[in-house]
Scaffold this motif. Structure first.
Motif, PDB file in Angstrom:
ATOM      1  N   SER A  25      40.302  52.258  66.841  1.00 22.56           N
ATOM      2  CA  SER A  25      38.920  52.753  66.926  1.00 22.56           C
ATOM      3  C   SER A  25      37.863  51.661  66.849  1.00 22.56           C
ATOM      4  N   SER A  26      38.041  50.651  66.029  1.00 22.69           N
ATOM      5  CA  SER A  26      37.003  49.634  65.852  1.00 22.69           C
ATOM      6  C   SER A  26      36.617  48.932  67.153  1.00 22.69           C
ATOM      7  N   PRO A  27      37.574  48.473  67.970  1.00 19.20           N
ATOM      8  CA  PRO A  27      37.170  47.865  69.245  1.00 19.20           C
ATOM      9  C   PRO A  27      36.460  48.847  70.173  1.00 19.20           C
ATOM     10  N   LEU A  28      36.884  50.109  70.152  1.00 18.96           N
ATOM     11  CA  LEU A  28      36.210  51.113  70.980  1.00 18.96           C
ATOM     12  C   LEU A  28      34.787  51.355  70.497  1.00 18.96           C
ATOM     13  N   ILE A  29      34.603  51.396  69.184  1.00 13.94           N
ATOM     14  CA  ILE A  29      33.263  51.575  68.621  1.00 13.94           C
ATOM     15  C   ILE A  29      32.382  50.379  68.981  1.00 13.94           C
ATOM     16  N   ALA A  30      32.955  49.176  68.889  1.00 19.57           N
ATOM     17  CA  ALA A  30      32.193  47.969  69.230  1.00 19.57           C
ATOM     18  C   ALA A  30      31.797  47.958  70.702  1.00 19.57           C
ATOM     19  N   ILE A  31      32.755  48.248  71.574  1.00 18.29           N
ATOM     20  CA  ILE A  31      32.509  48.148  73.023  1.00 18.29           C
ATOM     21  C   ILE A  31      31.705  49.334  73.546  1.00 18.29           C
ATOM     22  N   LEU A  32      32.113  50.534  73.167  1.00 16.32           N
ATOM     23  CA  LEU A  32      31.475  51.732  73.721  1.00 16.32           C
ATOM     24  C   LEU A  32      30.241  52.179  72.948  1.00 16.32           C
ATOM     25  N   GLY A  33      30.134  51.749  71.685  1.00 14.62           N
ATOM     26  CA  GLY A  33      29.000  52.133  70.856  1.00 14.62           C
ATOM     27  C   GLY A  33      28.017  51.002  70.642  1.00 14.62           C
ATOM     28  N   ASN A  34      28.438  49.963  69.907  1.00 13.23           N
ATOM     29  CA  ASN A  34      27.537  48.859  69.600  1.00 13.23           C
ATOM     30  C   ASN A  34      27.026  48.160  70.861  1.00 13.23           C
ATOM     31  N   LEU A  35      27.927  47.870  71.780  1.00  9.27           N
ATOM     32  CA  LEU A  35      27.521  47.226  73.035  1.00  9.27           C
ATOM     33  C   LEU A  35      27.126  48.254  74.093  1.00  9.27           C
TER      34      LEU A  35
ATOM     35  N   VAL B 298      41.043  58.741  68.726  1.00  9.46           N
ATOM     36  CA  VAL B 298      40.006  59.548  69.371  1.00  9.46           C
ATOM     37  C   VAL B 298      39.234  60.326  68.311  1.00  9.46           C
ATOM     38  N   GLU B 299      39.942  60.867  67.326  1.00 11.15           N
ATOM     39  CA  GLU B 299      39.282  61.606  66.240  1.00 11.15           C
ATOM     40  C   GLU B 299      38.359  60.704  65.418  1.00 11.15           C
ATOM     41  N   GLU B 300      38.738  59.430  65.252  1.00 14.41           N
ATOM     42  CA  GLU B 300      37.938  58.504  64.436  1.00 14.41           C
ATOM     43  C   GLU B 300      36.661  58.045  65.150  1.00 14.41           C
ATOM     44  N   VAL B 301      36.666  58.061  66.454  1.00 15.42           N
ATOM     45  CA  VAL B 301      35.478  57.660  67.220  1.00 15.42           C
ATOM     46  C   VAL B 301      34.544  58.863  67.248  1.00 15.42           C
ATOM     47  N   SER B 302      33.587  58.863  66.316  1.00 12.04           N
ATOM     48  CA  SER B 302      32.821  60.092  66.102  1.00 12.04           C
ATOM     49  C   SER B 302      31.326  59.992  66.381  1.00 12.04           C
ATOM     50  N   ASN B 303      30.763  58.793  66.459  1.00 15.70           N
ATOM     51  CA  ASN B 303      29.328  58.688  66.742  1.00 15.70           C
ATOM     52  C   ASN B 303      29.049  59.039  68.192  1.00 15.70           C
ATOM     53  N   ASN B 304      27.852  59.508  68.450  1.00 15.88           N
ATOM     54  CA  ASN B 304      27.524  60.085  69.757  1.00 15.88           C
ATOM     55  C   ASN B 304      27.815  59.196  70.949  1.00 15.88           C
ATOM     56  N   ILE B 305      27.249  57.986  70.982  1.00 13.60           N
ATOM     57  CA  ILE B 305      27.353  57.195  72.214  1.00 13.60           C
ATOM     58  C   ILE B 305      28.783  56.769  72.489  1.00 13.60           C
ATOM     59  N   GLU B 306      29.504  56.243  71.472  1.00 12.34           N
ATOM     60  CA  GLU B 306      30.870  55.801  71.753  1.00 12.34           C
ATOM     61  C   GLU B 306      31.801  56.982  72.017  1.00 12.34           C
ATOM     62  N   LYS B 307      31.557  58.097  71.339  1.00 11.28           N
ATOM     63  CA  LYS B 307      32.377  59.293  71.565  1.00 11.28           C
ATOM     64  C   LYS B 307      32.171  59.796  72.990  1.00 11.28           C
ATOM     65  N   GLN B 308      30.926  59.866  73.427  1.00 12.01           N
ATOM     66  CA  GLN B 308      30.626  60.321  74.791  1.00 12.01           C
ATOM     67  C   GLN B 308      31.234  59.376  75.824  1.00 12.01           C
ATOM     68  N   ASN B 309      31.071  58.059  75.612  1.00 10.99           N
ATOM     69  CA  ASN B 309      31.641  57.083  76.545  1.00 10.99           C
ATOM     70  C   ASN B 309      33.162  57.187  76.588  1.00 10.99           C
ATOM     71  N   LEU B 310      33.796  57.344  75.428  1.00  9.27           N
ATOM     72  CA  LEU B 310      35.252  57.474  75.375  1.00  9.27           C
ATOM     73  C   LEU B 310      35.712  58.742  76.084  1.00  9.27           C
ATOM     74  N   GLN B 311      35.053  59.861  75.794  1.00  5.35           N
ATOM     75  CA  GLN B 311      35.430  61.126  76.436  1.00  5.35           C
ATOM     76  C   GLN B 311      35.248  61.048  77.955  1.00  5.35           C
ATOM     77  N   ASN B 312      34.180  60.380  78.405  1.00  2.73           N
ATOM     78  CA  ASN B 312      33.964  60.203  79.844  1.00  2.73           C
ATOM     79  C   ASN B 312      35.101  59.400  80.476  1.00  2.73           C
ATOM     80  N   MET B 313      35.512  58.320  79.802  1.00  2.00           N
ATOM     81  CA  MET B 313      36.580  57.479  80.346  1.00  2.00           C
ATOM     82  C   MET B 313      37.924  58.209  80.325  1.00  2.00           C
ATOM     83  N   ILE B 314      38.159  59.023  79.296  1.00  2.00           N
ATOM     84  CA  ILE B 314      39.385  59.833  79.264  1.00  2.00           C
ATOM     85  C   ILE B 314      39.325  60.870  80.381  1.00  2.00           C
ATOM     86  N   GLY B 315      38.182  61.520  80.537  1.00  2.00           N
ATOM     87  CA  GLY B 315      38.006  62.524  81.588  1.00  2.00           C
ATOM     88  C   GLY B 315      38.204  61.956  82.988  1.00  2.00           C
ATOM     89  N   LYS B 316      37.770  60.720  83.186  1.00  2.00           N
ATOM     90  CA  LYS B 316      37.926  60.061  84.496  1.00  2.00           C
ATOM     91  C   LYS B 316      39.306  59.412  84.644  1.00  2.00           C
TER      92      LYS B 316
END
Length: 165
Positions: free
Chosen positions: A6-16, A39-57
């Motif tokens: 989760s931490s790299p996903l939060i950094a890339i999809l959320g912080n950046l 996926v459950e740990e990535v809970s903040n809006n922007i990174e969660k939305q970006n992750l869900q979009n990438m999973i959906g695509k």
């Protein structure tokens, strides 16, 4: 193949807030995976939305969940690890037995050291950024921008010359 904590996903999809960073790895020919608990740990809006979009695509594949009992047994042995880190290591151990070639993307020092004790290859967010720089996907200015932005967000890291491997 790259399997993300989760931490790299939060950094890339959320912080950046830059999913293109992960898209570059797809362009390099990597397949990206994420464990269910991550996926459950990535809970903040922007990174969660970006992750869900990438999973959906289908840019990132969400792995089928490990049994909660197995994750808890592992965490009983390694109590400093979270559920996502534990599931990532358990999946990686299975993949290793199947002779799959992959890299664990983990930032947390304890989780990374634990994974490495199991003989798993690991990289972190900074290593990923340096790799993209080395492959010409991001220039030096963009790399420095990302590093500064991560630092401003409280991301902690020790620079190592071998991070760009």
């Amino acid at each position: 193949m790259k399997i993300f904590d989760s931490s790299p996903l939060i950094a890339i999809l959320g912080n950046l807030a830059d999913p293109e960073i992960l898209a570059f790895f797809i362009a390099l020919g990597y397949t990206l995976y994420v464990p269910d608990k991550v996926v459950e740990e990535v809970s903040n809006n922007i990174e969660k939305q970006n992750l869900q979009n990438m999973i959906g695509k289908k840019q990132i594949t969400k792995l089928k969940p490990f049994l909660d009992l197995d994750i808890q047994k592992f965490r009983d042995r390694y109590p400093r690890l979270g559920k996502g880190e534990s599931e990532l290591i358990l999946i990686s151990q299975e993949w290793r037995k199947e002779n799959k070639i992959f890299c664990c993307i983990i930032d947390d020092a304890v989780a990374r050291k634990t994974a490495e004790r199991f003989g798993l290859k690991c990289k972190g967010t900074i290593g990923l950024l340096h790799k993209l720089n080395g492959k010409g996907f991001i220039d030096e200015n963009k790399l420095n921008y990302y590093l500064k932005k991560l630092e401003e967000c409280g991301f902690r890291y020790k620079f190592k010359n071998n991070e760009n491997n």
